[in-house]
Write a protein that holds these residues in place. Structure first.
Motif, mmCIF file in Angstrom:
data_model
loop_
_atom_site.group_PDB
_atom_site.id
_atom_site.type_symbol
_atom_site.label_atom_id
_atom_site.label_comp_id
_atom_site.label_asym_id
_atom_site.label_seq_id
_atom_site.Cartn_x
_atom_site.Cartn_y
_atom_site.Cartn_z
ATOM 1 N N ARG A 1 2.797 10.726 7.949
ATOM 2 C CA ARG A 1 3.649 9.690 8.609
ATOM 3 C C ARG A 1 3.020 8.308 8.522
ATOM 4 O O ARG A 1 2.964 7.693 7.146
ATOM 5 N N TRP A 2 2.788 7.554 9.584
ATOM 6 C CA TRP A 2 2.511 6.164 9.407
ATOM 7 C C TRP A 2 1.218 5.841 8.799
ATOM 8 O O TRP A 2 0.863 4.697 8.368
ATOM 9 N N GLY A 3 0.484 7.045 8.250
ATOM 10 C CA GLY A 3 -0.775 6.791 7.834
ATOM 11 C C GLY A 3 -0.834 6.487 6.281
ATOM 12 O O GLY A 3 -1.680 6.035 5.445
ATOM 13 N N ILE A 4 0.558 6.557 5.788
ATOM 14 C CA ILE A 4 0.724 5.820 4.443
ATOM 15 C C ILE A 4 0.734 4.175 4.372
ATOM 16 O O ILE A 4 0.287 3.970 3.280
ATOM 17 N N PHE A 5 0.644 3.763 5.313
ATOM 18 C CA PHE A 5 0.123 2.350 5.268
ATOM 19 C C PHE A 5 -1.124 2.051 5.380
ATOM 20 O O PHE A 5 -1.660 0.911 4.921
ATOM 21 N N PRO B 1 11.930 10.762 -4.873
ATOM 22 C CA PRO B 1 12.404 10.969 -3.328
ATOM 23 C C PRO B 1 11.677 12.240 -2.847
ATOM 24 O O PRO B 1 11.152 11.832 -1.624
ATOM 25 N N GLU B 2 11.295 12.939 -3.440
ATOM 26 C CA GLU B 2 10.487 14.204 -2.901
ATOM 27 C C GLU B 2 9.233 13.939 -2.648
ATOM 28 O O GLU B 2 8.546 14.507 -1.603
ATOM 29 N N THR B 3 8.540 13.157 -3.546
ATOM 30 C CA THR B 3 7.114 12.669 -3.267
ATOM 31 C C THR B 3 7.110 11.774 -1.904
ATOM 32 O O THR B 3 6.099 12.069 -1.323
ATOM 33 N N VAL B 4 8.088 10.882 -1.961
ATOM 34 C CA VAL B 4 8.300 10.201 -0.628
ATOM 35 C C VAL B 4 8.382 10.947 0.651
ATOM 36 O O VAL B 4 7.532 10.644 1.774
ATOM 37 N N GLN B 5 9.300 12.060 0.544
ATOM 38 C CA GLN B 5 9.379 12.803 1.883
ATOM 39 C C GLN B 5 8.168 13.713 2.205
ATOM 40 O O GLN B 5 7.904 13.760 3.289
ATOM 41 N N ALA B 6 7.544 14.270 1.126
ATOM 42 C CA ALA B 6 6.381 14.947 1.226
ATOM 43 C C ALA B 6 5.208 14.084 1.794
ATOM 44 O O ALA B 6 4.447 14.650 2.616
ATOM 45 N N LEU B 7 4.881 12.893 1.188
ATOM 46 C CA LEU B 7 4.024 12.257 1.775
ATOM 47 C C LEU B 7 4.337 11.836 3.225
ATOM 48 O O LEU B 7 3.412 11.538 4.140
ATOM 49 N N TRP B 8 5.603 11.360 3.522
ATOM 50 C CA TRP B 8 5.792 10.877 4.855
ATOM 51 C C TRP B 8 5.732 12.217 5.902
ATOM 52 O O TRP B 8 5.193 11.966 6.990
ATOM 53 N N ALA B 9 6.019 13.571 5.365
ATOM 54 C CA ALA B 9 5.661 14.653 6.290
ATOM 55 C C ALA B 9 4.159 14.983 6.618
ATOM 56 O O ALA B 9 3.960 15.213 7.739
ATOM 57 N N GLU B 10 3.367 14.474 5.629
ATOM 58 C CA GLU B 10 2.130 14.726 5.541
ATOM 59 C C GLU B 10 1.254 13.622 6.439
ATOM 60 O O GLU B 10 0.434 13.977 7.351
ATOM 61 N N LYS C 1 -3.538 4.747 4.195
ATOM 62 C CA LYS C 1 -3.964 5.655 3.276
ATOM 63 C C LYS C 1 -4.750 5.108 2.046
ATOM 64 O O LYS C 1 -4.038 4.373 1.235
ATOM 65 N N GLY C 2 -5.991 5.106 1.932
ATOM 66 C CA GLY C 2 -6.707 4.314 0.720
ATOM 67 C C GLY C 2 -6.621 2.949 0.886
ATOM 68 O O GLY C 2 -7.153 2.336 0.047
ATOM 69 N N LEU C 3 -6.331 2.453 2.033
ATOM 70 C CA LEU C 3 -6.427 0.995 1.986
ATOM 71 C C LEU C 3 -7.483 0.215 1.998
ATOM 72 O O LEU C 3 -7.627 -0.917 1.258
ATOM 73 N N SER C 4 -8.509 0.915 2.653
ATOM 74 C CA SER C 4 -9.973 0.278 2.843
ATOM 75 C C SER C 4 -10.351 0.001 1.500
ATOM 76 O O SER C 4 -11.006 -1.083 0.972
ATOM 77 N N ALA C 5 -10.381 0.928 0.434
ATOM 78 C CA ALA C 5 -10.880 0.983 -0.987
ATOM 79 C C ALA C 5 -9.939 -0.040 -1.554
ATOM 80 O O ALA C 5 -10.454 -0.849 -2.473
ATOM 81 N N ARG C 6 -8.489 -0.040 -1.295
ATOM 82 C CA ARG C 6 -7.838 -0.994 -2.000
ATOM 83 C C ARG C 6 -8.223 -2.395 -1.672
ATOM 84 O O ARG C 6 -8.030 -3.252 -2.526
ATOM 85 N N LEU C 7 -8.439 -2.753 -0.337
ATOM 86 C CA LEU C 7 -8.669 -3.858 -0.017
ATOM 87 C C LEU C 7 -10.163 -4.468 -0.611
ATOM 88 O O LEU C 7 -10.198 -5.783 -1.019
ATOM 89 N N VAL C 8 -11.054 -3.557 -0.551
ATOM 90 C CA VAL C 8 -12.391 -4.029 -1.210
ATOM 91 C C VAL C 8 -12.192 -4.296 -2.496
ATOM 92 O O VAL C 8 -12.553 -5.290 -3.105
ATOM 93 N N SER C 9 -11.455 -3.332 -3.385
ATOM 94 C CA SER C 9 -11.073 -3.787 -4.746
ATOM 95 C C SER C 9 -10.320 -4.704 -4.932
ATOM 96 O O SER C 9 -10.881 -5.823 -5.832
ATOM 97 N N SER C 10 -9.180 -5.107 -4.031
ATOM 98 C CA SER C 10 -8.384 -6.363 -4.383
ATOM 99 C C SER C 10 -8.966 -7.498 -4.029
ATOM 100 O O SER C 10 -9.037 -8.394 -4.699
ATOM 101 N N ASN D 1 0.805 -1.295 0.061
ATOM 102 C CA ASN D 1 0.047 0.109 0.102
ATOM 103 C C ASN D 1 1.008 1.112 -0.151
ATOM 104 O O ASN D 1 0.692 2.071 -0.641
ATOM 105 N N PRO D 2 1.973 1.340 0.829
ATOM 106 C CA PRO D 2 2.710 2.653 0.701
ATOM 107 C C PRO D 2 3.291 2.933 -0.810
ATOM 108 O O PRO D 2 3.279 4.042 -1.031
ATOM 109 N N LEU D 3 3.675 1.799 -1.428
ATOM 110 C CA LEU D 3 4.198 1.937 -2.838
ATOM 111 C C LEU D 3 3.315 2.705 -3.640
ATOM 112 O O LEU D 3 3.546 3.607 -4.518
#
Length: 323
Positions: free
Chosen positions: A279-283, A268-277, A285-294, A250-252
Protein backbone atom coordinates in the motif's frame (compact mmCIF):
# COMPACT_ATOMS: atom_id res chain seq x y z
CA UNK A 1 30.03 44.45 -0.76
CA UNK A 2 33.57 43.08 -0.83
CA UNK A 3 35.81 43.29 -3.90
CA UNK A 4 35.81 39.48 -4.01
CA UNK A 5 32.06 39.48 -4.68
CA UNK A 6 32.27 42.17 -7.39
CA UNK A 7 35.10 40.50 -9.32
CA UNK A 8 33.85 38.42 -12.29
CA UNK A 9 34.06 34.66 -11.85
CA UNK A 10 32.75 31.55 -13.56
CA UNK A 11 30.01 29.90 -11.50
CA UNK A 12 29.16 27.18 -14.03
CA UNK A 13 32.03 25.69 -16.02
CA UNK A 14 30.64 24.83 -19.44
CA UNK A 15 31.64 21.97 -21.76
CA UNK A 16 33.58 24.14 -24.23
CA UNK A 17 35.76 25.48 -21.39
CA UNK A 18 37.22 22.05 -20.57
CA UNK A 19 40.35 20.23 -21.68
CA UNK A 20 38.71 16.84 -22.45
CA UNK A 21 42.08 15.00 -22.23
CA UNK A 22 42.15 15.85 -18.54
CA UNK A 23 38.43 15.82 -17.82
CA UNK A 24 37.50 12.30 -19.01
CA UNK A 25 40.21 10.27 -17.16
CA UNK A 26 39.80 12.36 -14.00
CA UNK A 27 36.01 11.84 -14.17
CA UNK A 28 36.44 8.06 -14.44
CA UNK A 29 38.81 8.00 -11.45
CA UNK A 30 36.43 10.14 -9.39
CA UNK A 31 33.40 7.99 -10.29
CA UNK A 32 35.18 4.75 -9.44
CA UNK A 33 36.30 6.07 -6.02
CA UNK A 34 32.79 7.21 -5.13
CA UNK A 35 31.28 3.91 -6.33
CA UNK A 36 33.69 1.99 -4.07
CA UNK A 37 32.60 4.01 -1.04
CA UNK A 38 28.84 3.92 -1.64
CA UNK A 39 28.24 0.49 -3.17
CA UNK A 40 27.20 -1.18 0.16
CA UNK A 41 24.26 1.24 0.36
CA UNK A 42 23.15 0.13 -3.12
CA UNK A 43 23.23 -3.52 -2.02
CA UNK A 44 21.22 -2.79 1.14
CA UNK A 45 18.71 -0.61 -0.74
CA UNK A 46 18.12 -3.38 -3.30
CA UNK A 47 17.66 -6.03 -0.62
CA UNK A 48 15.19 -3.88 1.30
CA UNK A 49 13.17 -3.19 -1.84
CA UNK A 50 12.79 -6.81 -2.98
CA UNK A 51 11.83 -8.28 0.40
CA UNK A 52 8.14 -8.73 1.23
CA UNK A 53 7.17 -6.51 4.15
CA UNK A 54 9.85 -7.20 6.82
CA UNK A 55 10.46 -10.86 6.02
CA UNK A 56 14.24 -10.38 6.04
CA UNK A 57 15.19 -7.03 7.53
CA UNK A 58 13.55 -4.52 9.85
CA UNK A 59 15.33 -1.50 8.40
CA UNK A 60 18.58 -0.15 7.01
CA UNK A 61 20.72 -0.71 10.10
CA UNK A 62 19.29 -4.21 10.60
CA UNK A 63 20.04 -5.02 6.95
CA UNK A 64 23.66 -3.93 7.34
CA UNK A 65 24.02 -5.91 10.56
CA UNK A 66 22.52 -9.15 9.22
CA UNK A 67 24.31 -8.96 5.87
CA UNK A 68 27.65 -8.51 7.59
CA UNK A 69 26.88 -11.23 10.16
CA UNK A 70 25.72 -13.81 7.58
CA UNK A 71 28.03 -13.02 4.66
CA UNK A 72 30.88 -10.96 6.03
CA UNK A 73 32.31 -7.80 4.47
CA UNK A 74 32.16 -9.40 1.01
CA UNK A 75 28.36 -9.54 1.26
CA UNK A 76 28.22 -5.75 1.15
CA UNK A 77 30.09 -5.78 -2.16
CA UNK A 78 28.20 -8.55 -3.97
CA UNK A 79 28.19 -7.82 -7.69
CA UNK A 80 30.62 -4.92 -7.36
CA UNK A 81 32.91 -5.80 -10.26
CA UNK A 82 29.98 -6.35 -12.60
CA UNK A 83 28.55 -3.03 -11.46
CA UNK A 84 31.95 -1.38 -12.00
CA UNK A 85 31.46 -1.78 -15.76
CA UNK A 86 28.91 0.97 -15.36
CA UNK A 87 31.84 3.40 -15.47
CA UNK A 88 31.58 3.12 -19.26
CA UNK A 89 28.02 4.38 -19.12
CA UNK A 90 29.19 7.10 -16.73
CA UNK A 91 31.43 8.60 -19.40
CA UNK A 92 28.58 8.45 -21.92
CA UNK A 93 26.22 9.96 -19.31
CA UNK A 94 28.29 13.01 -18.46
CA UNK A 95 29.29 13.60 -22.09
CA UNK A 96 25.62 13.53 -23.15
CA UNK A 97 24.60 15.80 -20.27
CA UNK A 98 27.19 18.45 -21.09
CA UNK A 99 26.60 18.19 -24.85
CA UNK A 100 22.81 18.64 -24.55
CA UNK A 101 23.31 21.67 -22.29
CA UNK A 102 25.83 23.13 -24.74
CA UNK A 103 23.54 22.62 -27.75
CA UNK A 104 20.54 24.16 -25.97
CA UNK A 105 22.62 27.15 -24.93
CA UNK A 106 23.68 27.68 -28.55
CA UNK A 107 19.98 27.46 -29.49
CA UNK A 108 19.20 30.35 -27.17
CA UNK A 109 17.94 28.50 -24.07
CA UNK A 110 19.35 30.57 -21.22
CA UNK A 111 17.51 29.09 -18.22
CA UNK A 112 20.07 26.77 -16.59
CA UNK A 113 17.32 24.72 -14.93
CA UNK A 114 15.65 23.93 -18.26
CA UNK A 115 18.99 22.99 -19.84
CA UNK A 116 19.79 20.82 -16.81
CA UNK A 117 16.37 19.12 -16.97
CA UNK A 118 16.82 18.22 -20.65
CA UNK A 119 20.49 17.32 -20.25
CA UNK A 120 19.84 15.09 -17.25
CA UNK A 121 16.99 13.28 -18.97
CA UNK A 122 18.92 12.72 -22.19
CA UNK A 123 22.04 11.60 -20.32
CA UNK A 124 20.06 9.05 -18.33
CA UNK A 125 18.41 7.67 -21.47
CA UNK A 126 21.84 7.03 -23.03
CA UNK A 127 23.34 5.76 -19.78
CA UNK A 128 20.51 3.33 -19.03
CA UNK A 129 20.67 1.83 -22.51
CA UNK A 130 24.27 0.85 -21.73
CA UNK A 131 23.85 0.04 -18.06
CA UNK A 132 20.69 -2.10 -17.78
CA UNK A 133 22.31 -5.48 -18.68
CA UNK A 134 25.00 -4.93 -16.01
CA UNK A 135 22.32 -3.73 -13.59
CA UNK A 136 20.28 -6.93 -14.08
CA UNK A 137 23.31 -9.16 -13.40
CA UNK A 138 24.61 -7.16 -10.43
CA UNK A 139 21.17 -7.05 -8.78
CA UNK A 140 20.89 -10.85 -8.94
CA UNK A 141 24.35 -11.03 -7.35
CA UNK A 142 23.26 -8.59 -4.63
CA UNK A 143 20.42 -10.79 -3.38
CA UNK A 144 22.35 -14.08 -3.42
CA UNK A 145 22.86 -15.18 0.16
CA UNK A 146 19.98 -13.07 1.45
CA UNK A 147 18.17 -15.06 4.17
CA UNK A 148 14.37 -14.82 4.31
CA UNK A 149 12.48 -15.67 7.50
CA UNK A 150 9.31 -17.70 6.88
CA UNK A 151 6.96 -17.92 9.90
CA UNK A 152 6.60 -21.56 10.93
CA UNK A 153 8.85 -22.72 8.08
CA UNK A 154 12.29 -21.63 9.20
CA UNK A 155 14.52 -19.75 6.79
CA UNK A 156 15.58 -19.94 3.18
CA UNK A 157 18.11 -18.17 0.98
CA UNK A 158 16.61 -16.01 -1.75
CA UNK A 159 17.69 -17.19 -5.20
CA UNK A 160 15.28 -16.02 -7.93
CA UNK A 161 17.17 -17.83 -10.72
CA UNK A 162 17.43 -21.10 -8.75
CA UNK A 163 21.19 -21.31 -9.29
CA UNK A 164 23.09 -23.78 -7.08
CA UNK A 165 25.62 -21.09 -6.34
CA UNK A 166 26.99 -22.74 -3.18
CA UNK A 167 28.78 -25.32 -5.35
CA UNK A 168 30.08 -22.79 -7.89
CA UNK A 169 33.44 -21.01 -7.48
CA UNK A 170 32.77 -17.38 -6.60
CA UNK A 171 34.57 -16.10 -9.70
CA UNK A 172 32.09 -18.03 -11.89
CA UNK A 173 28.82 -17.00 -10.24
CA UNK A 174 28.34 -13.96 -12.50
CA UNK A 175 28.94 -16.16 -15.55
CA UNK A 176 26.32 -18.66 -14.33
CA UNK A 177 23.82 -15.84 -13.83
CA UNK A 178 24.48 -14.62 -17.39
CA UNK A 179 23.95 -18.14 -18.75
CA UNK A 180 20.76 -18.66 -16.74
CA UNK A 181 19.26 -15.30 -17.73
CA UNK A 182 19.99 -16.06 -21.39
CA UNK A 183 18.61 -19.60 -21.03
CA UNK A 184 15.32 -18.38 -19.59
CA UNK A 185 14.73 -15.18 -21.56
CA UNK A 186 17.36 -14.87 -24.31
CA UNK A 187 18.94 -11.50 -25.04
CA UNK A 188 15.68 -9.86 -23.94
CA UNK A 189 16.39 -11.01 -20.39
CA UNK A 190 19.37 -8.65 -20.12
CA UNK A 191 17.06 -5.76 -20.84
CA UNK A 192 14.41 -6.93 -18.41
CA UNK A 193 13.08 -3.85 -16.69
CA UNK A 194 14.57 -1.50 -19.31
CA UNK A 195 11.29 0.42 -19.61
CA UNK A 196 10.97 0.45 -15.82
CA UNK A 197 14.55 1.75 -15.56
CA UNK A 198 13.83 4.46 -18.11
CA UNK A 199 10.64 5.43 -16.25
CA UNK A 200 12.66 5.62 -13.00
CA UNK A 201 16.04 7.03 -13.91
CA UNK A 202 15.20 9.48 -16.70
CA UNK A 203 12.90 11.60 -14.49
CA UNK A 204 15.23 10.99 -11.52
CA UNK A 205 18.23 12.32 -13.43
CA UNK A 206 16.31 15.18 -15.03
CA UNK A 207 14.89 16.30 -11.68
CA UNK A 208 18.22 15.88 -9.87
CA UNK A 209 20.11 18.21 -12.22
CA UNK A 210 17.23 20.66 -12.37
CA UNK A 211 16.95 20.84 -8.57
CA UNK A 212 20.75 21.09 -8.34
CA UNK A 213 20.73 24.28 -10.40
CA UNK A 214 17.58 25.57 -8.67
CA UNK A 215 19.04 25.20 -5.17
CA UNK A 216 22.35 26.62 -6.36
CA UNK A 217 20.58 29.76 -7.61
CA UNK A 218 18.75 30.11 -4.29
CA UNK A 219 21.78 29.48 -2.08
CA UNK A 220 24.01 31.92 -3.93
CA UNK A 221 21.58 34.67 -2.92
CA UNK A 222 22.10 33.98 0.80
CA UNK A 223 25.62 32.51 0.68
CA UNK A 224 27.80 34.84 -1.42
CA UNK A 225 31.41 33.78 -2.12
CA UNK A 226 32.68 35.90 0.77
CA UNK A 227 30.67 33.76 3.22
CA UNK A 228 30.81 30.28 1.68
CA UNK A 229 33.25 28.60 -0.74
CA UNK A 230 31.55 28.08 -4.10
CA UNK A 231 32.42 24.36 -4.17
CA UNK A 232 30.78 23.82 -0.76
CA UNK A 233 27.67 25.69 -1.87
CA UNK A 234 27.43 23.52 -4.98
CA UNK A 235 27.82 20.35 -2.90
CA UNK A 236 25.06 21.50 -0.53
CA UNK A 237 22.82 22.26 -3.53
CA UNK A 238 23.41 18.75 -4.84
CA UNK A 239 22.53 17.26 -1.45
CA UNK A 240 19.24 19.16 -1.28
CA UNK A 241 18.47 18.18 -4.87
CA UNK A 242 19.24 14.54 -4.09
CA UNK A 243 16.89 14.46 -1.09
CA UNK A 244 14.04 16.09 -3.02
CA UNK A 245 14.43 13.78 -6.02
CA UNK A 246 14.79 10.62 -3.92
CA UNK A 247 11.56 11.26 -2.02
CA UNK A 248 9.65 11.98 -5.24
CA UNK A 249 10.90 8.94 -7.18
CA UNK A 250 11.09 6.23 -4.49
CA UNK A 251 7.94 4.32 -5.63
CA UNK A 252 9.33 4.15 -9.18
CA UNK A 253 12.60 2.68 -7.93
CA UNK A 254 10.76 0.06 -5.85
CA UNK A 255 8.80 -1.07 -8.92
CA UNK A 256 11.96 -1.23 -11.04
CA UNK A 257 13.92 -3.32 -8.51
CA UNK A 258 11.02 -5.74 -7.91
CA UNK A 259 10.34 -6.18 -11.64
CA UNK A 260 13.97 -6.84 -12.59
CA UNK A 261 14.73 -9.35 -9.84
CA UNK A 262 11.53 -11.26 -9.06
CA UNK A 263 10.69 -11.96 -12.71
CA UNK A 264 7.06 -10.83 -12.61
CA UNK A 265 5.47 -11.21 -16.06
CA UNK A 266 4.63 -7.54 -16.67
CA UNK A 267 5.23 -4.07 -15.28
CA UNK A 268 1.53 -3.40 -14.47
CA UNK A 269 1.40 -6.74 -12.61
CA UNK A 270 4.46 -5.67 -10.61
CA UNK A 271 2.78 -2.39 -9.66
CA UNK A 272 -0.42 -4.23 -8.64
CA UNK A 273 1.45 -6.81 -6.55
CA UNK A 274 3.58 -4.18 -4.84
CA UNK A 275 0.54 -2.06 -4.06
CA UNK A 276 -1.34 -5.09 -2.71
CA UNK A 277 1.58 -5.97 -0.42
CA UNK A 278 2.74 -2.56 0.73
CA UNK A 279 0.00 0.00 0.00
CA UNK A 280 1.35 3.44 0.96
CA UNK A 281 4.50 1.75 2.19
CA UNK A 282 5.91 1.93 -1.36
CA UNK A 283 6.68 5.60 -0.64
CA UNK A 284 8.97 4.64 2.26
CA UNK A 285 10.15 1.12 1.31
CA UNK A 286 13.95 1.26 1.18
CA UNK A 287 13.72 5.05 1.44
CA UNK A 288 16.08 5.44 4.40
CA UNK A 289 18.83 3.52 2.60
CA UNK A 290 18.17 5.49 -0.59
CA UNK A 291 18.31 8.78 1.32
CA UNK A 292 21.59 7.93 3.04
CA UNK A 293 23.00 6.83 -0.30
CA UNK A 294 21.56 9.82 -2.16
CA UNK A 295 22.78 12.40 0.35
CA UNK A 296 26.28 10.96 0.39
CA UNK A 297 26.31 10.25 -3.35
CA UNK A 298 25.01 13.69 -4.33
CA UNK A 299 27.50 15.50 -2.09
CA UNK A 300 30.46 13.35 -3.17
CA UNK A 301 29.57 13.28 -6.88
CA UNK A 302 29.31 17.05 -7.19
CA UNK A 303 32.36 17.56 -5.00
CA UNK A 304 34.29 15.29 -7.37
CA UNK A 305 32.57 16.48 -10.56
CA UNK A 306 33.05 20.19 -9.92
CA UNK A 307 36.62 19.66 -8.64
CA UNK A 308 37.49 17.71 -11.80
CA UNK A 309 36.01 20.50 -13.94
CA UNK A 310 38.12 23.07 -12.13
CA UNK A 311 41.24 20.98 -12.62
CA UNK A 312 40.40 20.44 -16.30
CA UNK A 313 39.45 23.97 -17.30
CA UNK A 314 41.49 25.58 -20.05
CA UNK A 315 44.53 27.44 -18.71
CA UNK A 316 43.43 30.90 -19.86
CA UNK A 317 40.21 30.62 -17.79
CA UNK A 318 41.78 29.40 -14.52
CA UNK A 319 42.06 32.97 -13.06
CA UNK A 320 38.25 33.22 -13.27
CA UNK A 321 37.63 30.02 -11.29
CA UNK A 322 36.79 30.02 -7.59
CA UNK A 323 36.87 27.09 -5.24
Amino acid sequence: MSSMETQPYIRTIEWEMLDKRKFIPLSIASSFSIRCMLYPFTVIKTRLQVQRHHSVYNGTFDAFRKTFANEGFAGLYRGFWVSAFQLVSGVAYITTYETVRHVLQNCGVQDSRVRALAGGGGASLVGQTIIVPFDVISQHLMVLGQVELRPGKGTRRLNPLRIQYESIPRRRIALEIIKEVYKQDGVRGFYRGYFASICTYVPNSALWWSFYHFYQEQLVKVLPPSLCPLLLMQSLSATLGGVTTTVLTNPLDCVRARYQIQRVSSLPETVQALWAEERWGIFTKGLSARLVSSITFSFMVVLGYESVKRLSINDELKPLVRW
